[in-house]
Design a protein around this motif. Structure first.
Motif, PDB file in Angstrom:
ATOM      1  N   GLU A  88       0.838  -1.185   0.000  1.00 37.76           N
ATOM      2  CA  GLU A  88       0.000   0.000   0.000  1.00 37.76           C
ATOM      3  C   GLU A  88       0.878   1.243   0.000  1.00 37.76           C
ATOM      4  O   GLU A  88       1.839   1.316   0.760  1.00 37.76           O
ATOM      5  N   ALA A  89       0.528   2.187  -0.857  1.00 39.39           N
ATOM      6  CA  ALA A  89       1.284   3.432  -0.913  1.00 39.39           C
ATOM      7  C   ALA A  89       0.409   4.574  -0.415  1.00 39.39           C
ATOM      8  O   ALA A  89      -0.783   4.628  -0.722  1.00 39.39           O
ATOM      9  N   ASP A  90       0.979   5.461   0.396  1.00 34.81           N
ATOM     10  CA  ASP A  90       0.275   6.677   0.798  1.00 34.81           C
ATOM     11  C   ASP A  90       1.241   7.846   0.644  1.00 34.81           C
ATOM     12  O   ASP A  90       2.350   7.686   0.144  1.00 34.81           O
ATOM     13  N   ALA A  91       0.829   9.020   1.090  1.00 34.51           N
ATOM     14  CA  ALA A  91       1.636  10.226   0.863  1.00 34.51           C
ATOM     15  C   ALA A  91       3.006  10.128   1.541  1.00 34.51           C
ATOM     16  O   ALA A  91       3.990  10.666   1.042  1.00 34.51           O
ATOM     17  N   ARG A 111      10.879   4.413   0.246  1.00 29.63           N
ATOM     18  CA  ARG A 111      10.918   4.090  -1.176  1.00 29.63           C
ATOM     19  C   ARG A 111      10.777   2.579  -1.364  1.00 29.63           C
ATOM     20  O   ARG A 111      11.125   1.792  -0.468  1.00 29.63           O
ATOM     21  N   LEU A 112      10.299   2.192  -2.567  1.00 28.66           N
ATOM     22  CA  LEU A 112      10.109   0.773  -2.893  1.00 28.66           C
ATOM     23  C   LEU A 112      10.683   0.500  -4.285  1.00 28.66           C
ATOM     24  O   LEU A 112      10.427   1.261  -5.223  1.00 28.66           O
ATOM     25  N   ILE A 113      11.479  -0.554  -4.397  1.00 32.48           N
ATOM     26  CA  ILE A 113      11.906  -1.022  -5.720  1.00 32.48           C
ATOM     27  C   ILE A 113      11.310  -2.412  -5.949  1.00 32.48           C
ATOM     28  O   ILE A 113      11.588  -3.343  -5.185  1.00 32.48           O
ATOM     29  N   LEU A 114      10.458  -2.514  -6.955  1.00 32.88           N
ATOM     30  CA  LEU A 114       9.907  -3.814  -7.331  1.00 32.88           C
ATOM     31  C   LEU A 114      10.896  -4.478  -8.291  1.00 32.88           C
ATOM     32  O   LEU A 114      11.219  -3.916  -9.341  1.00 32.88           O
ATOM     33  N   GLY A 299       8.138   7.538  -5.854  1.00 38.33           N
ATOM     34  CA  GLY A 299       8.674   6.767  -4.733  1.00 38.33           C
ATOM     35  C   GLY A 299       8.679   5.277  -4.979  1.00 38.33           C
ATOM     36  O   GLY A 299       9.309   4.527  -4.242  1.00 38.33           O
ATOM     37  N   ILE A 300       7.961   4.828  -6.018  1.00 36.76           N
ATOM     38  CA  ILE A 300       7.945   3.400  -6.357  1.00 36.76           C
ATOM     39  C   ILE A 300       8.681   3.195  -7.681  1.00 36.76           C
ATOM     40  O   ILE A 300       8.357   3.839  -8.684  1.00 36.76           O
TER      41      ILE A 300
END
Lengths: 465, 107
Positions: A88-91, A111-114, A299-300
């Motif tokens: 889940e992503a939020d502000a 931050r997220l790296i898929l 950020g993703i």
């Protein structure tokens, strides 16, 4: 809830390189991966491969151990057996939920790296659901992780992976009975114009020619331009039937390893509702990225084959680039330092991608799997045929999501991983639309099955905090 | 007591095992004893023991076995101690009680 700078999902080449680079730039990094050891599928079990298995699999495979050891030494936290089922992503950031040994856990990150890599393209042909039929990737995983070689196997389809796997099987002393290829001379000719610009990738080209020479020396029978593939058998595969050279041929076997290239695994990027584009040259969807790998959701990031197929070496470079930008966004490096650090990976990424248009054109997916015959099963879980999907389209079914209501296609445990592209292609064909307009299944959490007990225990843990 | 490690002895096994012999532990498959290498990938160990079909589908009752070996296709589902699991995402340990899901239940 614990918070880190960066979560990386997937410990293949992209994930390992991203985590190593980010940790080296001073970020706190957690890597979540489903397998028992780092490597992803391309370098599966690489740190545990012995000398014999290493000799069979080759140096390109063994090179992956360097990435795994670097990640281990980098200070990044690597959680094995961690099956991510919600993002889940939020502000303020991103929350990732996973299960490990039957217990759910959560972590937040800035931050997220898929780096979730690729899946085999669906290969809907008659008989592809029979025991004894597997993907070529599965055949190679059995070799990498378990040291198993199929004894009486036929490799069938299109793509350089078939040459590598056949050569590895030959080195193991058990060459396949035959290599039945669906691409032909016409595809090679069509690919030639791409070759001039692909020459930066000459090393890969030389390796490919070397594999073909190895197969000739091993006496592996190769048939190209094969059509109408079908697996015969009642309770298990007993033969592969196909048309080539103007006649129907049949090869009796115990195992059929199918391959029509690989496609991005977009389950997580779809669940996050990121923007995706249709890549006509690769006949698949991929998330839309900027030059650093950042998606439509700030950020993703996505790095590696999950962003479009370019191979393991390109994946590692893309992982490094994404990590450079994450470190910059989080204030660890200024733009000048970031650009200096990114220069070499970006150049290598360009070289790795150069040959791809040639390979995509030379090894296209067979017409038979892009537009399967009516009686061919396309949804393995719910056993839905291509003809059923065409029938629903005639009744006015407008998109992939509505097909679920018509006949449960895509609603089984694989959640559309092995039918999604087929459903999109069938609807596009029936409605005379572009696959981009037809779109793809809406993917929802949980991304992998999770027990109610695990979810309930997670709530209890939150309440206790 | 003889060591039972092949589930069926009717034909040559479809896979050759290059790895050095590992210690085996006893599990049961549909009630029958089976000795598998400890710590091995469960789906691979069953394939190597000659088990091709892991379950019957709930829709048509058709037999299915491992297809992707990477946790994506869910075709290698098998009951482990009463819980349906992906065999390719599990390791062999002593005492596993494996049951092949029967698929379609006729009323």
């Amino acid at each position: 809830m614990t918070t880190v700078d960066l979560i990386v999902i997937g410990a293949g080449p992209a994930g390992m390189a991203a985590a190593t680079e980010a940790a080296g730039l001073g970020l706190s990094v957690t890597v979540l991966d489903e397998q028992t050891a780092a490597g992803g599928q391309i370098y599966r079990a690489v740190t545990g491969a012995g000398a014999q298995r290493g000799a069979v699999l080759g140096q390109d495979y063994l090179d992956g151990a360097g990435l795994a050891l670097a990640m281990q030494a980098s200070g990044a936290q690597h959680l094995t057996g961690a099956v991510v089922w919600n993002i889940e992503a939020d502000a303020e950031g991103i929350t990732v939920t996973w299960s490990q040994d039957g217990h759910a856990a959560q972590l937040r990150a800035a931050r997220l790296i898929l780096a979730t890599g690729a899946l085999e393209r669906p290969v809907p042909i008659p008989g592809w659901t029979l025991p004894g039929v597997m993907t070529a990737g599965a055949g190679q995983i059995l070799l990498k992780a378990s040291g198993l070689v199929a004894e009486r196997a036929v490799l069938a389809g299109s793509g350089p992976l078939l040459y590598l796997l056949a050569a590895q099987m030959a080195r193991a002393g058990t060459p396949p009975l035959a290599l039945v290829e669906t691409q032909g001379l016409r595809d090679t000719i069509r690919a030639l114009p791409h070759l001039a610009r692909g020459l930066r990738g000459w090393r890969t080209l030389i390796k490919g020619l070397g594999l073909l020479a190895e197969l000739r020396r091993a006496g592996v029978r190769r048939i190209t331009g094969a059509r109408d593939l079908a697996v015969e058998g009642q309770d298990r595969a007993t033969a592969l039937r196909f048309a080539a050279g103007g006649r129907t041929q049949r090869i009796a076997c115990d195992t059929v390893l199918l391959h029509q290239g690989v496609v991005p695994n977009t389950q997580a990027s779809r669940a996050l509702r990121l923007d995706h584009d249709w890549l006509a040259a690769q006949q698949c969807f991929a998330p839309r990225l900027d030059a650093w790998g950042e998606t439509s959701q700030p950020g993703i990031f996505v790095a590696g084959d999950g962003a479009g197929i370019a191979g393991a070496l390109a994946a590692a470079e893309a992982g490094r680039l994404a990590a450079c930008q994450v470190a910059h966004q989080l204030g660890r490096t200024d733009a000048t330092a970031r650009d200096a650090r990114a220069r070499a990976p970006a150049a290598r990424l360009g070289a790795e991608r150069a040959l791809r248009p040639f390979l995509d054109a030379a090894y296209p997916p067979a017409a038979q799997v892009l537009a399967p015959a009516d009686d061919t099963i396309i949804c393995r879980c719910e056993e839905v045929t291509a003809g059923q999907v065409r029938g629903w389209a005639k009744l006015g079914c407008t998109g992939p999501n509505q097909t679920k209501a018509f006949g449960r296609v895509g609603m089984g445990p694989c959640q559309g991983r092995y039918c999604g592209l087929s459903v999109t292609a069938l609807l596009a064909e029936a409605q005379g639309m572009d696959p981009a307009e037809v779109g793809a299944y809406r993917i929802r959490a949980p991304l992998k099955p999770v027990t109610l007990g695990e979810v309930a225990a997670l709530d209890a843990a939150e309440a206790a905090e | 007591m003889p060591r039972i490690w092949r589930f069926s002895v009717n034909a040559a096994l479809p896979f050759r095992d290059l790895s050095p012999a590992a210690p085996r532990v006893r599990v049961t498959l549909d009630g029958a004893p089976l000795d598998l290498p400890v710590g091995a990938n469960l789906a691979a160990a069953l394939l190597a023991a000659g088990v091709g079909s892991f379950r019957a589908t709930p829709v048509s009752g058709a037999p299915r076995g491992p297809f992707c070996m990477m946790g994506a296709c869910f075709d290698c589902l098998i009951e482990v101690g009463g819980v349906t699991r992906q065999a390719c995402m599990m390791q062999v340990s002593a005492g596993l009680v494996l049951t092949r899901p029967k698929g379609r239940v006729t009323e």
